[in-house]
Write a protein that holds these residues in place. Structure first.
Motif, short mmCIF file in Angstrom:
data_model
loop_
_atom_site.label_atom_id
_atom_site.label_comp_id
_atom_site.label_asym_id
_atom_site.label_seq_id
_atom_site.Cartn_x
_atom_site.Cartn_y
_atom_site.Cartn_z
N LYS A 139 1.44 -5.11 3.09
CA LYS A 139 2.25 -6.11 3.79
C LYS A 139 3.54 -6.37 3.01
O LYS A 139 4.63 -6.43 3.56
CB LYS A 139 1.47 -7.43 3.91
CG LYS A 139 0.51 -7.46 5.08
CD LYS A 139 -0.09 -8.86 5.18
CE LYS A 139 -1.20 -8.92 6.22
NZ LYS A 139 -2.04 -10.10 6.06
N ALA A 140 3.36 -6.52 1.68
CA ALA A 140 4.51 -6.82 0.83
C ALA A 140 5.56 -5.70 0.91
O ALA A 140 6.76 -5.94 0.86
CB ALA A 140 4.05 -7.00 -0.62
N ARG A 141 5.10 -4.47 1.08
CA ARG A 141 6.04 -3.34 1.19
C ARG A 141 6.66 -3.27 2.58
O ARG A 141 7.42 -2.35 2.87
CB ARG A 141 5.29 -2.03 0.94
CG ARG A 141 4.92 -1.79 -0.51
CD ARG A 141 4.34 -0.39 -0.66
NE ARG A 141 4.21 -0.03 -2.06
CZ ARG A 141 4.17 1.22 -2.51
NH1 ARG A 141 4.27 2.22 -1.65
NH2 ARG A 141 4.02 1.48 -3.79
N GLY A 142 6.22 -4.18 3.45
CA GLY A 142 6.80 -4.21 4.79
C GLY A 142 6.23 -3.15 5.72
O GLY A 142 6.85 -2.81 6.73
N ILE A 143 5.07 -2.63 5.40
CA ILE A 143 4.48 -1.60 6.27
C ILE A 143 3.86 -2.27 7.49
O ILE A 143 3.04 -3.19 7.35
CB ILE A 143 3.44 -0.77 5.49
CG1 ILE A 143 4.14 0.03 4.38
CG2 ILE A 143 2.66 0.16 6.41
CD1 ILE A 143 3.24 0.86 3.52
N ASN A 144 4.25 -1.79 8.68
CA ASN A 144 3.74 -2.40 9.90
C ASN A 144 3.36 -1.28 10.87
O ASN A 144 4.15 -0.39 11.15
CB ASN A 144 4.84 -3.28 10.51
CG ASN A 144 4.33 -4.02 11.72
OD1 ASN A 144 3.41 -3.56 12.41
ND2 ASN A 144 4.92 -5.17 12.00
N ASN A 169 -8.39 -2.17 -0.56
CA ASN A 169 -8.21 -3.48 -1.19
C ASN A 169 -6.74 -3.77 -1.47
O ASN A 169 -6.42 -4.64 -2.25
CB ASN A 169 -9.02 -3.55 -2.50
CG ASN A 169 -8.79 -2.32 -3.34
OD1 ASN A 169 -7.90 -1.52 -3.03
ND2 ASN A 169 -9.56 -2.15 -4.40
N GLN A 170 -5.84 -2.98 -0.83
CA GLN A 170 -4.42 -3.20 -1.12
C GLN A 170 -3.63 -3.57 0.13
O GLN A 170 -2.44 -3.33 0.21
CB GLN A 170 -3.82 -1.92 -1.73
CG GLN A 170 -4.54 -1.50 -2.99
CD GLN A 170 -3.79 -0.40 -3.73
OE1 GLN A 170 -2.57 -0.35 -3.68
NE2 GLN A 170 -4.52 0.47 -4.37
N VAL A 171 -4.34 -4.16 1.11
CA VAL A 171 -3.66 -4.49 2.37
C VAL A 171 -2.51 -5.47 2.12
O VAL A 171 -1.43 -5.35 2.72
CB VAL A 171 -4.67 -5.05 3.40
CG1 VAL A 171 -3.96 -5.46 4.67
CG2 VAL A 171 -5.71 -3.99 3.72
N GLU A 172 -2.73 -6.41 1.18
CA GLU A 172 -1.66 -7.37 0.88
C GLU A 172 -0.42 -6.65 0.35
O GLU A 172 0.71 -6.98 0.68
CB GLU A 172 -2.14 -8.42 -0.14
CG GLU A 172 -3.18 -9.39 0.42
CD GLU A 172 -2.75 -10.02 1.76
OE1 GLU A 172 -1.61 -10.52 1.84
OE2 GLU A 172 -3.56 -10.00 2.72
N ILE A 174 -2.20 -5.18 9.33
CA ILE A 174 -0.79 -4.77 9.30
C ILE A 174 -0.41 -4.20 10.67
O ILE A 174 0.41 -3.29 10.77
CB ILE A 174 -0.49 -3.78 8.15
CG1 ILE A 174 -1.49 -2.63 8.13
CG2 ILE A 174 -0.48 -4.47 6.81
CD1 ILE A 174 -1.10 -1.52 7.17
N GLY A 175 -1.08 -4.74 11.70
CA GLY A 175 -0.62 -4.47 13.06
C GLY A 175 -1.27 -3.31 13.79
O GLY A 175 -0.94 -3.04 14.94
N LEU A 176 -2.23 -2.62 13.15
CA LEU A 176 -2.83 -1.47 13.84
C LEU A 176 -3.71 -1.98 14.99
O LEU A 176 -4.61 -2.81 14.79
CB LEU A 176 -3.68 -0.64 12.86
CG LEU A 176 -4.34 0.59 13.47
CD1 LEU A 176 -3.30 1.62 13.87
CD2 LEU A 176 -5.32 1.24 12.49
N SER A 177 -3.47 -1.46 16.19
CA SER A 177 -4.26 -1.90 17.34
C SER A 177 -5.65 -1.29 17.25
O SER A 177 -5.82 -0.13 16.86
CB SER A 177 -3.57 -1.43 18.62
OG SER A 177 -4.53 -1.22 19.62
N LEU A 215 1.06 6.15 5.88
CA LEU A 215 1.23 4.89 6.63
C LEU A 215 2.66 4.39 6.55
O LEU A 215 3.21 3.86 7.52
CB LEU A 215 0.25 3.84 6.09
CG LEU A 215 -1.24 4.19 6.25
CD1 LEU A 215 -2.12 3.06 5.73
CD2 LEU A 215 -1.59 4.48 7.70
N SER A 216 3.32 4.56 5.37
CA SER A 216 4.69 4.03 5.27
C SER A 216 5.64 4.88 6.12
O SER A 216 6.59 4.35 6.70
CB SER A 216 5.16 3.99 3.81
OG SER A 216 5.08 5.27 3.25
#
Length: 1533
Positions: A1227-1232, A1221-1224, A1262-1265, A1194-1195
């Protein structure tokens, strides 16, 4: 205090908690050396200590391996070290000792220690409630009959482990036991699945005829030694299933669309009631005695003020000696003080806490009747309503939550208790009483005298004449476990006391002994209420005394010359057991021995046995008075004390068969199935009784019919507090006649007892409504079944008082479940023997099959407050899978007789008729196609370059520095890149090495053995440059060579490879000693490592003469374990790359990310071929790198702003489970992921909708359509048929009916319909591909939305199988086949081997036409043919996986028409047997199939290939070869 209240009413003396839970803990807590210090030289001390050390490891959830480890650790200090021997070696030789010989010491120690725990009271070995010698004889006779037709039943297989409780040597050694190969050694110790392995079984290569169904293979043991333990057991199981079953119910039929499950029709020969309609029976009138008080409180006032010195109640201490006697004076004065305190001292003057009419909980232990009696009368005098309940012992008592519901619904805010009891309640850390589960917040008030205020002289309680206002509430637990409060009015309480006084002929000053619970039922009515009315003296014998001195009540009768005793059958039985200790007791003073559970049909034998033993002690036969009671109707009937010398009442000997149909028939036929019942006397004075049908409207029964007893009298409950609806049905019943019109207008109360009125108006009770089990329209009584189970000599196996029988609803009928507590010293054989005999006995005597029989460890069934079994809680545990049995036997084959008839295949409707039928119905033929390749203009590439090698050379010249490939490692850094020129140069060098060192000719096959990366790609093009044919193979796994290397070996042999290209590391591995153990390493072809190549130009690059020449071979292991190689021509390769390029709009400016295995199918094409053809850049992510860095894929997609990414289901599952359970953190890692346009799962199976949906949902944040995720579809004959691509409508979904799918039909249903299955379209059909749906048998085309085989026609279809034996018929059938009808063009089609359907949607395709969606249902090879229907394993597996949280994975297969379900257990081993009934239930309910064998294994045992597909056939072979090391195997009978 706690132990007295919750005593265990059997001889299963509780093991102290410290021993139960802590057995395994102790080992960990104390090092054996310290725990067992002592002189090692003294053998005596050793002999004592070693067993003690081993004693700790018998219980606990450890398998044999764990047991060995613990054992070795504990014994280490005692085993003398051999001089000069390495301790490690010595340890090895020690642990290799065979288990049985290693454990006699420990086993004997455990049996002696367990005997200390468990034989503390051998007296209670039989629960006499069910004792009946007649019945025991009957059962023995029935079993003897079965013995003649004896059959070996397959015994369940347990892993040899200290499973739950049996010592290691008590486990059954398997027949011809040989140690199964250790399949666990290759995996790491964590529960992770071993590395994905493609495992073909020994030598099955594609070449099997598709028409010959797999089932033909299943009837023979595929290379499995027939002597194996599993096959012997399955053979035994099959033999038992051939036995004649219970006759099926009326013929079933199959409707055109639905499988109809027939409701059992009544048997025309069943007995029917023939008597006239009964008339209500009246008791004698309630006599009017002049000095009867106007209210019970008035009686207390009278005796308390005029007879203050008279004894009212005597309490005993723990030894059974009288410790305190409450006089009437004291009772009056203390009740008065309490009433005054309750009304005046709890709140303020303006805001009192209690007002008359409020409800108050009474929480008093069973050994304190005095405090209870004061509290009860204190409440009556204060006009508040007492609600007596049990003392809660833990936060989560069995049924505690329901008691909380009762307290809440009664609006109780105040609880009265004693100081001692309050101290004993569980507290929180800051000393407050814990909040019990489901309870309202309570204020606790202590009622000990010192805390009460004396009432002022002028204060008097208000004692009015008894009316209909509530007096007290008695709780009762219903069959379902809910607790209701039966409200008793003051007038009913008084009338009931009057009726009891008259029926029992009580006179003032008599002494009665009460062994019952004084808080409810007969104990309360006689010992607390009628007692005060008649100024009696009650001696209360608490349960705790009965435990230590079972004869205490008899001694009290003797010492006090008591006239009346109140007991249960159990107390009679205990007194008989202990009778030897006391010779000089006399029961001659007794005029009434009231047996309060005399309504239990099995009480008659207890009464008889007690009488025969104690008649010599002065007990008069006419003194035995059984009675029948219920919380709602109170006392229903009681036998009046008889006249000496008068004949004793008769018995009814009833036919069990008649009873099951609700009819009274004197038993004439088989004496084995008779029930002997005694009467419970006559109707109560002032009462009236009728018998109504137990279900439906309250219609009066006929005189020879069993029904529910209803009573009308002033002395009965008035309502369930706060439950108006249920109250109406129970307390306000107006009986109706057969025409349905009411009989009279007097309301009756339902008693919950089943019975009839016999000759002379005697009342007989044959069971309780709560214990009623209605199976296939026949009624059975739980108590009767318990009695039959106990009559099978069980002393060795189970505890007599600890058997629960209930019914669960499975597959449109009730099914009987029997659960018993097993003794710790019972061996597996004993238990299994007992279980199979119980099944036979119940079958013979009750003519009903038991669905499930489970044994649980001692003391684990939920208990009621007084130690009985909490049935509804047990049932709940069973249905939730939290019962944790240690033995289980399921018999669905015997019980389930209402399955629909197996489907008969309709004789062939020809393809022509099908076609005509579709035309008539206006349905189009089910076909679909991608865009037409001819109309799409491509650049000059296609025209110029026919071959991929030419494209690469052209790119190396035109754009030499354009990067084609980027390889990432686990950290996400680029470890290797390849530009067009680099790739071309490297390929040339490899080609020259092949020519020089390999001496290969054009057309030779070369195996490429590389980890996923760029080397694999260069080697591939090197082969093409040299004119060789590459075969990509997954490298063997260094940690599991034995499992993975044979597959490599097989592909090398089957492909007749002339050479192997690989890396140095892998080359060393292929020639290593470990490899030699798995395969013959001397016969490898030439192995060339390509790590450092000479810089040498190739004289000329090979150019194939025609595009039809082979480009490469694609080998893959199918899920059914077939190794199949297909031939891909240059033309097919170019066609495929072109189709993908067009579908995904791939240009040189684009980047795509690939996280797939690159060895076969579409994964290989995307990894190695597409970039070279289309010029786009591929970022390669080897899937195994994700195991060390879940974020990698994902990254990467986010970092490179990738629009199109490809992955496998395994990768998607890893991300869903690991990152869910690590979506936050993502986000913190800036993965979009908002850049992603298509995320495509590459697969050859039905789309896994639930997985793709949960992936989309999880990463939406995290933005996945939601539209991005889609799947592909390919097969062996054509690796890419569908792929979503960029244009065109989104994938559609439909819900189809599972039942219709089994019949090979498609029926669309709405979302949420029962038995519906969600299917998703498998992406869009690629350009140039045509698809048609065909009937696999007739080969005729099918209509829209019909299920059939998917056939494909396209330029990139493979050109055939690559096999050792060129089976032309198979080639033709699978690759070049024609429709049998309706195709004038005679198109050549390839058969995919997958079932699916095409459906025209409302959407518009890119071409402007309406879009045709292709839905894949599953592989034909995988389907199971059972009962004439076609099942897809994944559907059964989905149902099974949902049933219990501890099921990690599941796989099913068939073996000789038996369905075998293998489940991986991710919880603790205790839960293994919980899964067996749950799995059986769900498959029966949802799929109408009976599971034959349930196998519970460790996580990671079910083999899964690199694509994330289960290898079911491989699993099947391992199971039959006994290589799974299962935790448990259950053979369902």
């Amino acid at each position: 205090m706690g132990s007295e209240v919750r005593s265990d009413w059997s001889d299963a003396t509780p093991v102290p908690a410290s021993c139960q839970g802590a057995r395994s803990v102790k080992v960990a807590g104390v090092s054996p050396a310290n725990a067992l210090q002592g002189k090692r030289t003294e053998p005596v001390a050793l002999q004592e200590k070693v067993p003690r050390a081993l004693g700790w490891i018998h219980l606990g959830d450890i398998t044999q391996k764990g047991y060995e480890k613990k054992r070795a650790k504990l014994l280490a200090p005692y085993v003398p070290q051999t001089q000069g021997v390495d301790p490690v070696l010595q340890k090895e030789s020690r642990t290799q000792m065979p288990v049985p010989s290693a454990t006699p010491a420990s086993a004997s120690s455990s049996s002696s220690s367990s005997s200390k725990f468990h034989r503390a009271r051998s007296g209670g070995a039989r629960d006499e409630r069910y004792r009946s010698d007649i019945h025991t004889e009957a059962v023995q006779a029935a079993l003897a009959k079965h013995k003649e037709q004896k059959m070996a039943l397959p015994m369940p297989t347990k892993r040899r482990s200290t499973f739950v409780q049996s010592p290691a040597d008590a486990c059954t050694p398997p027949e011809n036991f040989s140690v199964p190969p250790d399949v666990t050694a290759t995996t790491s110790s964590s529960s992770a699945r071993p590395a994905a392995i493609d495992l073909p079984p020994s030598g099955i290569v594609k070449g099997m005829h598709k028409g010959s169904n797999r089932s033909s293979l299943m009837d023979t043991a595929d290379g499995v030694p027939v002597s194996s333990r599993v096959s012997t057991k399955i053979q035994q199981l099959l033999n038992t299933l051939k036995r004649p079953k219970r006759p099926p119910l009326k013929e079933f039929f199959v409707d055109d669309f639905e499988e109809i499950v027939e409701v059992p029709q009544p048997d025309p020969n069943q007995p029917k009631p023939e008597g006239r309609q009964m008339t209500p029976v009246k008791g004698e009138p309630l006599g009017v005695v002049c000095n009867w008080p106007p209210a019970l409180e008035a009686a207390l006032q009278r005796w308390g003020t005029t007879q203050a010195k008279c004894p009212c109640l005597t309490a005993l201490d723990v030894t059974g000696k009288p410790v305190y006697t409450l006089t009437y004076g004291k009772l009056w004065s203390r009740s008065l003080k309490l009433a005054y305190t309750l009304l005046n001292k709890l709140g303020t003057k303006n805001e009192p806490v209690l007002k008359p009419g409020d409800r108050v909980a009474l929480v008093y232990p069973n050994n304190d009747p005095v405090m209870f009696m004061v509290a009860f009368y204190g409440c009556l005098l204060a006009e508040v309503i007492p609600v007596p309940i049990e003392v809660p012992l833990t936060r989560k008592d069995a049924g505690g939550q329901q008691i909380g519901f009762l307290l809440g619904s009664c609006g109780i805010a105040l609880a009265l208790t004693t100081e001692v009891c309050l101290k004993g309640l569980p507290k929180t850390q800051n000393g407050e009483i814990v909040q019990f589960k489901g309870w309202p917040r309570l204020k606790w008030v202590v009622t000990d005298s010192k805390y009460l205020s004396k009432s002022p002289k002028d204060w008097q309680p208000n004692i009015s004449a008894a009316g209909t206002e509530p007096a007290y509430i008695e709780y009762k637990t219903s069959k379902e476990g809910s607790v209701m409060g039966v409200t008793v009015s003051r007038i009913a309480m008084l009338s009931h006391c009057q009726a009891l006084s008259q029926a029992c002929n009580y006179s003032e000053g008599e002494t009665i002994v009460n062994v019952l619970d004084f808080k409810k039922d007969a104990g309360l009515w006689h010992g607390i209420l009628t007692n005060v009315m008649n100024k009696l003296h009650t001696i209360s014998v608490p349960y705790s005394v009965m435990k230590t001195c079972p004869l205490s009540w008899v001694q009290r009768v003797h010492a006090h010359k008591a006239k009346v005793a109140l007991v249960k059958c159990r107390d009679l039985h205990w007194a008989m057991m202990a009778h030897r200790d006391q010779r000089d007791v006399s029961l001659s003073s007794l005029r009434m021995l009231i047996v309060t559970d005399g309504a239990n049909p099995w009480s008659v034998s207890s009464c008889d046995a007690f009488l025969s033993l104690f008649q010599s002690h002065g007990l008069k036969p006419e003194a035995i008075c059984p009675c029948a009671t219920s919380p709602e109707a109170m006392t229903i009937a009681i036998r009046r004390p008889g006249v000496p010398g008068a004949p004793l009442p008769g018995r009814a000997i009833l036919s069990m068969n008649g009873l099951s149909f609700g009819v009274i028939r004197v038993n004439t036929e088989d004496k084995n199935s008779a029930l002997t019942v005694q009467d419970v006397g006559h109707v109560m004075p002032g009462g009236m009784m009728c018998i109504v049908k137990p279900d439906g409207p309250p219609q009066l029964c006929k005189t020879d019919e069993i029904g529910e007893i209803c009573v009308s009298s002033r002395a009965g409950g008035m309502m369930y507090y706060g439950l108006a609806g249920v109250t109406k049905n129970t307390f306000e019943v107006i009986p109706v006649n057969s025409a349905g019109s009411p009989v009279g207008d007097v309301p009756f109360v339902r008693s919950g007892l089943l019975g009839f009125v016999g000759p002379g108006s005697l009342v007989f009770v044959v069971g309780k409504m709560d214990g009623l089990l209605t199976v296939s329209g026949r009624r059975h009584n739980a108590d009767d079944i318990v009695a039959t189970g106990l009559a099978v000599e069980s002393i060795k196996t189970v505890y007599r008082g600890r058997i629960a029988v209930f019914s669960v609803s499975v597959f449109y009928d009730e099914r009987i479940v029997v659960v018993a507590e097993q003794r710790p010293d019972a061996s597996e054989e004993d238990s299994f023997q007992w279980m199979s005999r119980v099944l036979q006995a119940i079958d013979s005597i009750h003519q009903v099959g038991v669905y499930c029989l489970a044994l649980v460890p001692a003391n684990t069934l939920p208990k009621t407050p007084l130690g009985g079994i909490h049935i509804s809680q047990t049932k709940q545990h069973f249905l939730e899978g939290s019962l944790h049995p240690c033995n289980i036997l399921m018999c669905p084959h015997t019980c389930v007789t209402n399955l629909p008839k197996p489907r008969q295949k309709q004789p062939g409707v020809g393809p022509a008729s099908v076609m005509v039928g579709n035309l008539v119905a206006g349905k189009r033929i089910a076909q679909a196609s991608g865009r037409d390749l001819g109309q799409i203009e491509d650049n000059d590439l296609v025209k110029k370059h026919q071959f991929l090698t030419e494209v690469l050379q052209w790119r190396a010249q035109a754009t030499p520095d354009h990067p084609l490939f980027l390889l990432l490692n686990a950290k996400g850094t680029t470890v290797c890149t390849a530009t067009c020129l680099q790739l071309h140069k490297k390929a040339e060098r490899i080609a020259s090495v092949l020519c020089d060192r390999g001496h290969l000719n054009a057309g030779d096959n070369v195996v490429l053995l590389y980890p996923p990366g760029i080397e694999l790609i260069t080697a591939f093009y090197g082969c093409l440059y040299a004119g060789c044919i590459p075969v990509t193979v997954r490298p063997p796994h260094a940690q599991s060579l034995t499992a993975t290397l044979p597959t490599v070996r097989m592909i090398v042999e089957v492909s007749k490879a002339a050479c192997i290209l690989t890396t140095q590391t892998l080359m060393r591995l292929l020639k290593s000693r470990e490899a030699a153990a798995a395969v013959d390493v001397k016969t490898w072809p030439t192995i060339i490592d390509t790590d450092d190549l000479p810089r040498k130009r190739l004289s000329q690059i090979y150019k194939p003469p025609t595009p039809e020449m082979l480009a490469y071979l694609d080998f893959s292991v199918s899920t059914t374990g077939m190794l199949t190689g297909v031939k891909m021509s240059h033309a097919a390769v170019s066609g495929l790359c072109r189709a993908i390029k067009l579908q995904c709009e791939l240009y040189s400016s684009r980047q795509i990310a690939i996280c797939l295995d690159p060895y076969c199918g579409l994964g290989f094409v995307l990894w190695c071929l597409c970039s070279v053809y289309s010029g786009h850049q591929s970022i390669l992510i080897p899937p195994m790198e994700l195991e060390s860095n879940l974020f990698l894929w994902l990254s990467t997609v986010s970092q490179y702003k990738i629009r199109d990414t490809f992955c496998s289901y395994s990768v998607m599952e890893l991300c869903t489970k690991g990152l869910g359970n690590q979506v936050e953190m993502l986000k913190a890692r800036g993965i979009n992921l908002s850049c992603v346009r298509t995320c495509v799962v590459v697969a050859e199976e039905r789309p896994r909708v639930s997985l793709t949906h949960s992936f989309s949902k999880l990463f939406k944040d995290i933005g996945l359509s939601s539209r991005a995720v889609s799947t592909t579809f390919g097969s062996r004959v054509n690796v890419a048929i569908c792929l979503q691509g960029t244009s065109g409508p989104d994938p559609t979904t439909v819900y189809v009916d599972l039942k219709s799918l089994r019949h090979d039909r498609v029926r669309l249903v709405e979302r949420g319909a029962p038995q519906s299955l969600l299917l998703s379209e498998s992406g869009k059909i690629l350009p140039g591909v045509k698809v048609i749906i065909v009937n696999p048998e007739t080969k005729g085309p099918l209509g829209d939305s019909h299920l059939g085989e998917i056939w494909v026609n396209s330029p990139h279809t493979a050109s055939g199988y690559y096999t050792i034996y060129d089976n032309e018929t198979l080639q033709a059938d699978h690759f070049n086949t024609r429709l049998s009808f309706g195709d004038a063009a005679q198109t050549l089609w390839a058969r995919t081997g997958y079932l699916g359907f095409v459906r025209r949607t409302e959407l518009t395709a890119a071409s402007g036409e309406r879009h045709d969606a292709l839905y894949v249902v599953g592989a034909l090879d995988e389907t199971l043919e059972l009962r004439g229907l076609r099942y897809h394993p994944i559907d059964i597996e989905t149902s099974v996986s949902r049933t219990h949280r501890s099921i990690a994975e599941c796989a099913v297969f068939t073996w000789t028409n038996l369905l075998v379900v293998v489940v991986e257990l991710c919880g603790c081993e205790q839960e293994a047997l919980d899964l067996v009934p749950l799995v059986t239930n769900v498959v029966l309910e949802e799929h109408y199939l009976i599971v034959g064998v349930v196998v519970v294994v460790d996580p990671g045992v079910i083999p899964i290939n690199s694509r994330g597909e289960k290898q079911r056939m491989h699993l099947r072979d391992s199971f039959l070869a006994d290589q799974l090391d299962p935790i448990y195997v259950a053979y369902n009978m």
